[in-house]
Design a protein around this motif. Structure first.
Motif, short mmCIF file in Angstrom:
data_model
loop_
_atom_site.label_atom_id
_atom_site.label_comp_id
_atom_site.label_asym_id
_atom_site.label_seq_id
_atom_site.Cartn_x
_atom_site.Cartn_y
_atom_site.Cartn_z
N VAL A 1 -15.51 -21.01 -1.07
CA VAL A 1 -16.67 -21.56 -1.78
C VAL A 1 -16.77 -20.94 -3.17
O VAL A 1 -17.02 -21.65 -4.16
CB VAL A 1 -17.97 -21.35 -0.96
N LEU A 2 -16.56 -19.65 -3.28
CA LEU A 2 -16.59 -19.01 -4.60
C LEU A 2 -15.49 -19.56 -5.51
O LEU A 2 -15.72 -19.79 -6.70
CB LEU A 2 -16.45 -17.49 -4.46
N ALA A 3 -14.30 -19.75 -4.95
CA ALA A 3 -13.20 -20.32 -5.74
C ALA A 3 -13.53 -21.73 -6.19
O ALA A 3 -13.25 -22.10 -7.35
CB ALA A 3 -11.91 -20.31 -4.91
N LEU A 4 -14.13 -22.51 -5.32
CA LEU A 4 -14.51 -23.88 -5.68
C LEU A 4 -15.59 -23.88 -6.76
O LEU A 4 -15.53 -24.70 -7.69
CB LEU A 4 -14.97 -24.64 -4.44
N THR B 1 -24.81 -18.37 -1.74
CA THR B 1 -25.93 -17.43 -1.72
C THR B 1 -26.24 -16.99 -0.30
O THR B 1 -26.51 -15.82 -0.04
CB THR B 1 -27.18 -18.08 -2.35
N MET B 2 -26.18 -17.92 0.62
CA MET B 2 -26.57 -17.62 1.99
C MET B 2 -25.53 -16.78 2.73
O MET B 2 -25.89 -15.92 3.53
CB MET B 2 -26.82 -18.93 2.76
N ILE B 3 -24.26 -17.00 2.47
CA ILE B 3 -23.22 -16.26 3.20
C ILE B 3 -23.34 -14.74 2.99
O ILE B 3 -23.33 -13.99 3.96
CB ILE B 3 -21.81 -16.78 2.84
N PRO B 4 -23.49 -14.25 1.76
CA PRO B 4 -23.61 -12.79 1.59
C PRO B 4 -24.94 -12.22 2.09
O PRO B 4 -25.06 -11.00 2.26
CB PRO B 4 -23.49 -12.58 0.08
N ALA C 1 -24.15 -13.08 -4.36
CA ALA C 1 -24.99 -14.23 -4.04
C ALA C 1 -25.62 -14.82 -5.30
O ALA C 1 -25.56 -16.04 -5.53
CB ALA C 1 -26.08 -13.83 -3.04
N PHE C 2 -26.22 -13.98 -6.12
CA PHE C 2 -26.90 -14.49 -7.30
C PHE C 2 -25.93 -14.96 -8.38
O PHE C 2 -26.21 -15.95 -9.07
CB PHE C 2 -27.88 -13.45 -7.84
N ALA C 3 -24.81 -14.31 -8.54
CA ALA C 3 -23.83 -14.76 -9.52
C ALA C 3 -23.30 -16.15 -9.16
O ALA C 3 -23.16 -17.01 -10.02
CB ALA C 3 -22.67 -13.77 -9.62
N ALA C 4 -23.05 -16.36 -7.88
CA ALA C 4 -22.53 -17.66 -7.44
C ALA C 4 -23.54 -18.77 -7.69
O ALA C 4 -23.19 -19.85 -8.19
CB ALA C 4 -22.17 -17.61 -5.96
N VAL C 5 -24.79 -18.54 -7.37
CA VAL C 5 -25.79 -19.60 -7.55
C VAL C 5 -26.04 -19.86 -9.04
O VAL C 5 -26.25 -21.00 -9.44
CB VAL C 5 -27.10 -19.30 -6.79
N ILE C 6 -25.96 -18.83 -9.86
CA ILE C 6 -26.15 -19.03 -11.30
C ILE C 6 -25.03 -19.90 -11.87
O ILE C 6 -25.27 -20.87 -12.60
CB ILE C 6 -26.24 -17.68 -12.03
N LEU C 7 -23.77 -19.57 -11.54
CA LEU C 7 -22.65 -20.38 -12.02
C LEU C 7 -22.74 -21.82 -11.51
O LEU C 7 -22.46 -22.77 -12.25
CB LEU C 7 -21.32 -19.75 -11.62
N ALA C 8 -23.13 -21.99 -10.27
CA ALA C 8 -23.24 -23.33 -9.70
C ALA C 8 -24.34 -24.14 -10.39
O ALA C 8 -24.16 -25.33 -10.67
CB ALA C 8 -23.52 -23.25 -8.20
N LEU C 9 -25.45 -23.52 -10.69
CA LEU C 9 -26.54 -24.23 -11.37
C LEU C 9 -26.19 -24.56 -12.82
O LEU C 9 -26.56 -25.64 -13.32
CB LEU C 9 -27.84 -23.44 -11.28
N ILE C 10 -25.48 -23.67 -13.48
CA ILE C 10 -25.03 -23.97 -14.84
C ILE C 10 -24.06 -25.15 -14.81
O ILE C 10 -24.15 -26.07 -15.62
CB ILE C 10 -24.38 -22.73 -15.49
#
Length: 168
Positions: free
Chosen positions: A19-22, A94-97, A120-129
């Motif tokens: 998921v992070l890679a995607l 975000t939920m996995i970690p 968790a927060f870094a992933a959601v920030i990149l996804a929202l951007i």
């Protein structure tokens, strides 16, 4: 934890890296799309942008509205998909970690809690951007393409002939 709960916990953790890679891949795509969009904007302002709908009409010998609408959908589809799945992937990432973070909190390991929350927060920030960039592009590009379609239909109604080119 029961065996089922442990199995589900471990299975969920397996998805974190993919998921992070995607998310990173979609983030890179959004900036590629942004560059393409900015180039198209610049070309439109200079007046040398070739209308993709007019080009399709020339290549297919038709200005059928249904075919043009399908072309519009096909051109916007990747951006629409990214703008919709990026926030979902951000939520998943975000939920996995949070599971390991809560376990570490129970053990009193605050350093591990912090590490998990950063991911968790870094992933959601990149996804929202990513979602924001692609949603903006798809919205403006849809307006441009629908304006081109409207112009083609109007010219066809007035002249009764196919559109050969031009910008919109």
């Amino acid at each position: 934890m029961t065996t089922l709960e442990l199995w589900m916990y471990e299975l969920g953790r397996l998805f974190l890296l993919p998921v992070l890679a995607l998310i990173l891949l979609l983030f890179a795509y959004s900036f590629y799309a942004l560059g393409s969009f900015l180039m198209e904007t610049w070309q439109r302002r200079r007046g040398d942008h070739a209308c993709p709908l007019a080009r399709w009409c020339r290549e297919h010998g038709s200005d059928d509205s249904d075919g043009l609408e399908l072309l519009i959908l096909r051109r916007l589809e990747p951006l629409r998909i990214v703008s919709r799945i990026a926030p979902m992937l951000g939520l998943v990432a975000t939920m996995i970690p949070l599971g390991p973070a809560l376990l570490a909190l129970g053990d009193g390991d605050l350093a591990s809690v912090g590490e998990q929350l950063v991911v968790a927060f870094a992933a959601v920030i990149l996804a929202l951007i990513t979602a924001s960039i692609t949603y903006w592009i798809v919205t403006v590009r849809r307006r441009w393409l629908l304006a081109s379609l409207h112009r083609i239909e109007r010219e066809r109604a007035v002249t009764g002939t196919r559109v050969e080119g031009g910008t919109a």
